[in-house]
Design a protein around this motif. Structure first.
Motif, PDB file in Angstrom:
ATOM      1  N   UNK A  40      34.846  46.200  54.312  1.00 30.04           N
ATOM      2  CA  UNK A  40      35.369  45.061  54.041  1.00 30.04           C
ATOM      3  C   UNK A  40      36.605  45.753  53.476  1.00 30.04           C
ATOM      4  N   UNK A  41      37.422  45.002  52.624  1.00 34.93           N
ATOM      5  CA  UNK A  41      38.943  45.154  52.143  1.00 34.93           C
ATOM      6  C   UNK A  41      39.006  44.120  50.957  1.00 34.93           C
ATOM      7  N   UNK A  42      39.774  44.749  49.991  1.00 35.51           N
ATOM      8  CA  UNK A  42      40.226  44.654  48.825  1.00 35.51           C
ATOM      9  C   UNK A  42      41.992  44.600  48.546  1.00 35.51           C
ATOM     10  N   UNK A  43      42.685  43.013  47.765  1.00 40.72           N
ATOM     11  CA  UNK A  43      43.995  44.029  48.333  1.00 40.72           C
ATOM     12  C   UNK A  43      44.489  42.646  46.795  1.00 40.72           C
ATOM     13  N   UNK A  44      46.000  42.281  47.234  1.00 43.76           N
ATOM     14  CA  UNK A  44      45.916  42.163  46.131  1.00 43.76           C
ATOM     15  C   UNK A  44      46.930  40.338  46.936  1.00 43.76           C
ATOM     16  N   UNK A  45      47.844  38.883  45.929  1.00 43.82           N
ATOM     17  CA  UNK A  45      48.738  38.606  46.855  1.00 43.82           C
ATOM     18  C   UNK A  45      49.497  37.787  45.865  1.00 43.82           C
ATOM     19  N   UNK A  46      50.817  37.302  46.566  1.00 46.06           N
ATOM     20  CA  UNK A  46      51.122  36.726  45.315  1.00 46.06           C
ATOM     21  C   UNK A  46      51.208  34.658  46.265  1.00 46.06           C
ATOM     22  N   UNK A  47      51.177  33.661  45.244  1.00 45.31           N
ATOM     23  CA  UNK A  47      50.887  32.517  45.272  1.00 45.31           C
ATOM     24  C   UNK A  47      52.478  31.987  45.290  1.00 45.31           C
ATOM     25  N   UNK A  48      53.331  31.527  46.089  1.00 44.62           N
ATOM     26  CA  UNK A  48      54.086  30.622  46.285  1.00 44.62           C
ATOM     27  C   UNK A  48      54.265  29.474  46.583  1.00 44.62           C
TER      28      UNK A  48
ATOM     29  N   UNK B 294      65.193  49.417  34.099  1.00 44.07           N
ATOM     30  CA  UNK B 294      64.844  48.764  33.710  1.00 44.07           C
ATOM     31  C   UNK B 294      63.060  48.437  33.217  1.00 44.07           C
ATOM     32  N   UNK B 295      62.783  47.867  32.779  1.00 47.70           N
ATOM     33  CA  UNK B 295      61.227  47.569  32.547  1.00 47.70           C
ATOM     34  C   UNK B 295      60.794  47.005  33.143  1.00 47.70           C
ATOM     35  N   UNK B 296      59.293  47.574  34.236  1.00 50.79           N
ATOM     36  CA  UNK B 296      58.606  46.454  34.164  1.00 50.79           C
ATOM     37  C   UNK B 296      57.173  46.733  34.858  1.00 50.79           C
ATOM     38  N   UNK B 297      56.778  45.621  34.890  1.00 52.08           N
ATOM     39  CA  UNK B 297      54.460  45.866  35.089  1.00 52.08           C
ATOM     40  C   UNK B 297      54.265  45.782  36.433  1.00 52.08           C
ATOM     41  N   UNK B 298      53.197  46.157  37.101  1.00 47.30           N
ATOM     42  CA  UNK B 298      52.722  46.164  38.010  1.00 47.30           C
ATOM     43  C   UNK B 298      51.709  45.528  38.034  1.00 47.30           C
ATOM     44  N   UNK B 299      51.188  44.304  38.846  1.00 50.99           N
ATOM     45  CA  UNK B 299      50.186  43.354  38.458  1.00 50.99           C
ATOM     46  C   UNK B 299      49.208  43.956  39.621  1.00 50.99           C
ATOM     47  N   UNK B 300      48.170  44.251  39.680  1.00 49.87           N
ATOM     48  CA  UNK B 300      47.224  43.704  40.887  1.00 49.87           C
ATOM     49  C   UNK B 300      45.784  43.900  40.502  1.00 49.87           C
ATOM     50  N   UNK B 301      44.926  43.493  41.563  1.00 48.23           N
ATOM     51  CA  UNK B 301      43.530  44.465  41.904  1.00 48.23           C
ATOM     52  C   UNK B 301      43.505  45.502  41.880  1.00 48.23           C
ATOM     53  N   UNK B 302      43.563  47.003  41.326  1.00 47.77           N
ATOM     54  CA  UNK B 302      43.617  47.745  41.151  1.00 47.77           C
ATOM     55  C   UNK B 302      42.310  48.264  41.449  1.00 47.77           C
ATOM     56  N   UNK B 303      41.841  49.214  42.638  1.00 50.06           N
ATOM     57  CA  UNK B 303      40.895  49.778  43.423  1.00 50.06           C
ATOM     58  C   UNK B 303      40.026  48.967  43.734  1.00 50.06           C
ATOM     59  N   UNK B 304      40.071  47.090  44.192  1.00 48.83           N
ATOM     60  CA  UNK B 304      38.982  46.555  44.900  1.00 48.83           C
ATOM     61  C   UNK B 304      38.641  46.093  43.276  1.00 48.83           C
ATOM     62  N   UNK B 305      38.760  45.889  41.869  1.00 52.06           N
ATOM     63  CA  UNK B 305      37.973  46.270  40.893  1.00 52.06           C
ATOM     64  C   UNK B 305      37.579  44.510  40.738  1.00 52.06           C
TER      65      UNK B 305
END
Length: 383
Positions: A109-117, A185-196
């Motif tokens: 199994x795997x877990x990651x992140x995506x962006x809805x466009x 520039x200031x940024x924020x990384x958003x994602x499914x960290x560690x597949x939590x």
């Protein structure tokens, strides 16, 4: 945009995988893709996957294996890395989705992140997040809805894939900013960290608006990802395909890689302008350059012993081979009228076909009886 709370993440690593020795410790300051955290069950026979149109190495994201770090098999070294993140806010989460994959017909199994466009379910992610998947589901954390997904196309050189969610409508989408990132520039990384299974946000700044990283392939060659945004945000395993937001909350990049094995983390993101251009080409059905249309290779549905010619050591339930009557202990002798003596021969022939094609297959069963049948090829793992 600083956050006061610091969270320590545990190391996620593979317990077992056939024919590959997986060390637990990560090398210092190595660059790794940060895609789907993946775990595998042990397999009894070697060579799993070739009959499906790809090798087991591709399940781990071959371009990120070898001496660097295979992101699916290793995570951050929790003895040295302390990750600064907290749950993403509703605004930070808008349009960001959770991707879950089944690998190797249920062996992992795997877990990651995506962006809805688009509101009707077009999602972009990294190719390595879905590579090797035999099924994909996508969850929208804002609504709790889960959708089956298919791969419309991908660019493995730039590490971008486009998914279509089934029966999706009215989805929230990400807001994007195609302007180039700027130093500091200031940024924020958003994602499914560690597949939590939920979204986390890690703040930082852009430390290099355009850089390149090199990763080693398992075959000893090297691959390069260029024109990446480098940040000091704590990007970790599972964040791949997630959002790199600017201070206005707009997506300027898609997370793809990070350093590991060090107390200080550098994250890397593909500029969203690049991602959207590749997605537009895929959605237009234009297969050219590095872009491939469609996701899955044609599959015969057999597990072949790589050390013993074309001996079948496993058959996928409900696959083309099972329907034809091919059983364990059989030896495949020809595919589509071409004599085969190795798994490379089988893979070469299948590479000229698409799922749904009808071809002839000949084999000798365990008792030495010869057979020939016409089969309809199924869908293999995502290429």
């Amino acid at each position: 945009m600083s956050r006061s709370r610091r969270i320590r993440h545990s190391l996620l690593a593979v317990l077992a995988i056939p024919l590959v020795a997986i060390p637990i410790a990560t090398p210092a300051l190595a660059v790794a893709a940060v895609g789907a955290t993946k775990t595998y069950a042990a397999e009894s026979g070697p060579g799993y996957g070739y009959g499906y149109g790809g090798s087991i190495e591709s399940y781990g994201g071959g371009a990120y294996g070898g001496g660097i770090v295979d992101p699916y098999r290793q995570g951050l070294d929790s003895s040295t890395a302390t990750v600064d993140s907290e749950p993403a806010t509703e605004a930070e989460s808008a349009g960001v989705v959770l991707i879950n994959t089944t690998v190797g017909y249920g062996t992992g199994q795997g877990a990651g992140t995506g962006l809805t466009i688009t509101g009707d379910g077009i999602v972009v992610t990294n190719h390595h997040v879905v590579e090797g998947a035999t099924s994909i589901t996508v969850a929208d954390p804002s609504t709790g809805e889960t959708y089956a997904a298919t791969v419309l196309g991908y660019d493995d050189v730039h590490d971008v894939a486009v998914l279509q969610l089934e029966d999706a409508s009215g989805l929230s989408t990400v807001a994007t900013d195609r302007d180039a990132a700027t130093q500091g520039e200031e940024v924020t990384a958003v994602g499914n960290a560690e597949g939590q299974g939920s979204l986390s946000a890690a703040d930082g700044t852009v430390t290099d608006p355009s850089t390149a990283i090199t990763v080693n392939n398992e075959d000893g060659t090297a691959a390069e990802l260029s024109d990446l945004i480098q940040t000091d945000a704590d990007v970790v395993s599972g964040d791949s395909g997630g959002a790199l937001l600017d201070e206005d909350g707009e997506v300027i990049g898609m997370n793809v890689a990070a350093t590991s094995g060090s107390a200080e983390i550098s994250g890397y993101a593909i500029p969203i302008d690049t991602v959207l251009d590749i997605a537009a080409q895929i959605l237009a059905g234009e297969e050219s350059g590095d872009v491939e249309i469609g996701g899955s290779a044609a599959a015969l549905g057999v597990q072949v012993d790589t050390t013993r010619s074309t001996l079948v050591v496993g058959v996928v339930e409900d696959g083309a081979a099972e329907a034809a009557g091919i059983t364990e202990g059989s030896t495949i002798t020809s595919v589509d009228g071409t004599a085969v003596a190795s798994i490379d021969d089988i893979t070469s022939v299948l590479g000229d076909h698409e799922p749904g094609d009808e071809i002839s297959v000949s084999w000798t069963d365990a008792a030495g009886q010869a057979h020939t049948a016409t089969v309809t090829l199924g869908e293999g793992p995502v290429a």
